[in-house]
Enzyme design. Sequence first.
Site, PDB file in Angstrom:
ATOM      1  N   ASN A 167       0.863  -1.180   0.000  1.00  0.00           N
ATOM      2  CA  ASN A 167       0.000   0.000   0.000  1.00  0.00           C
ATOM      3  C   ASN A 167       0.899   1.230   0.000  1.00  0.00           C
ATOM      4  O   ASN A 167       1.521   1.545   1.006  1.00  0.00           O
ATOM      5  CB  ASN A 167      -0.914  -0.009   1.228  1.00  0.00           C
ATOM      6  CG  ASN A 167      -1.813   1.214   1.282  1.00  0.00           C
ATOM      7  OD1 ASN A 167      -1.958   1.942   0.306  1.00  0.00           O
ATOM      8  ND2 ASN A 167      -2.421   1.454   2.436  1.00  0.00           N
TER       9      ASN A 167
ATOM     10  N   HIS B 166      -9.672   1.313   5.296  1.00  0.00           N
ATOM     11  CA  HIS B 166      -8.353   1.464   5.910  1.00  0.00           C
ATOM     12  C   HIS B 166      -8.460   2.414   7.099  1.00  0.00           C
ATOM     13  O   HIS B 166      -9.245   3.362   7.089  1.00  0.00           O
ATOM     14  CB  HIS B 166      -7.347   1.995   4.886  1.00  0.00           C
ATOM     15  CG  HIS B 166      -5.932   1.930   5.353  1.00  0.00           C
ATOM     16  ND1 HIS B 166      -5.381   2.853   6.218  1.00  0.00           N
ATOM     17  CD2 HIS B 166      -4.944   1.028   5.094  1.00  0.00           C
ATOM     18  CE1 HIS B 166      -4.120   2.529   6.455  1.00  0.00           C
ATOM     19  NE2 HIS B 166      -3.831   1.425   5.791  1.00  0.00           N
TER      20      HIS B 166
ATOM     21  N   GLU C 220      -5.576  -4.710  10.881  1.00  0.00           N
ATOM     22  CA  GLU C 220      -4.518  -3.706  11.016  1.00  0.00           C
ATOM     23  C   GLU C 220      -4.757  -2.907  12.296  1.00  0.00           C
ATOM     24  O   GLU C 220      -5.522  -1.945  12.295  1.00  0.00           O
ATOM     25  CB  GLU C 220      -4.473  -2.789   9.789  1.00  0.00           C
ATOM     26  CG  GLU C 220      -5.832  -2.304   9.278  1.00  0.00           C
ATOM     27  CD  GLU C 220      -5.756  -0.972   8.557  1.00  0.00           C
ATOM     28  OE1 GLU C 220      -4.673  -0.622   8.091  1.00  0.00           O
ATOM     29  OE2 GLU C 220      -6.781  -0.284   8.502  1.00  0.00           O
TER      30      GLU C 220
ATOM     31  N   GLY D  13       2.207   2.630  10.616  1.00  0.00           N
ATOM     32  CA  GLY D  13       3.191   3.688  10.396  1.00  0.00           C
ATOM     33  C   GLY D  13       3.913   4.148  11.640  1.00  0.00           C
ATOM     34  O   GLY D  13       4.528   5.212  11.653  1.00  0.00           O
TER      35      GLY D  13
ATOM     36  N   SER E  94       3.216  -2.124  10.263  1.00  0.00           N
ATOM     37  CA  SER E  94       4.679  -2.113  10.367  1.00  0.00           C
ATOM     38  C   SER E  94       5.298  -3.472  10.056  1.00  0.00           C
ATOM     39  O   SER E  94       6.233  -3.922  10.726  1.00  0.00           O
ATOM     40  CB  SER E  94       5.104  -1.619  11.757  1.00  0.00           C
ATOM     41  OG  SER E  94       4.637  -0.306  11.988  1.00  0.00           O
TER      42      SER E  94
ATOM     43  N   GLY F 284       5.162   1.054   4.556  1.00  0.00           N
ATOM     44  CA  GLY F 284       6.500   1.590   4.324  1.00  0.00           C
ATOM     45  C   GLY F 284       7.478   0.631   3.689  1.00  0.00           C
ATOM     46  O   GLY F 284       8.268   1.014   2.820  1.00  0.00           O
TER      47      GLY F 284
END
Length: 254
Positions: free
Chosen positions: A9, A96, A169, A175, A215, A237
């Site tokens: 993503n 999300h 999530e 993040g 993460s 990321g």
Amino acid sequence: MRKVFLAGNWKMHYTSVEAADVAKQIVDGVYNINNNVVVMVTPTFTSLCKVCRVTKGTNVLLGAQNMSYENSGARTSEIAPSMLLEFGVDYVILGHSECRTYLGENDEIINKKVLTGLKHPFKYLILCVGETLEEREKGKTLDVVLNQVRNGLASVYESDLQRIILAYEPVWAIGTGKTATKEEAQEVHKAIRLEIQSLYSKSAADNIIIQYGGSVNVDNVEGLMGENDIDGALIGGASLKADSFLKIINKISK
């Protein structure tokens, strides 16, 4: 045996040229990938056109980060399912945590998007669920997550579940560099699978894909994927650089 779905993503990163370059590196890197692993990339709306040219006809699926539950009309800033399909979009991420937090999307809106998405020929819809740190600290994780699952899947038929991917999530791990331990993640994934069994059937529960997001990186992905009820990852990321994403993919597909 359930396949492993690894979705990158890219959020609000990259111009279309940059996104296409990263996508090309990923496509080249997974040319001979294990058939049990499904690789997915999710660029910004503005990059879909160029990235589509790279992923079309390859074993990398192209996704969108959101969509409207309306097919057309006065919906300033939104994008319709048919518009995404024009660019060869295979799947859409819905619900999300960042859309819930920053755009004010609630379970009702997200459910409308799920039902709309199922009326269009997307291969998959990724329905995201997860609790905040405050909710976890109050012991409400399972109540919150399972309620989001129930609400998100309201009026969804069992026959449609083959096109639904659930993504757990935890909001506190998005993040932040923090991640749930594999045991914490497995506990929630198992509860989600049991909830699907209760709502639908054991067969539906056994077959539905449940990703983990929060993460995920090359150091923790193998442990997470080793758990019985974790079937893939929604990766932020660590998917932005082709080399780090490919390291994750190769670690799982070996």
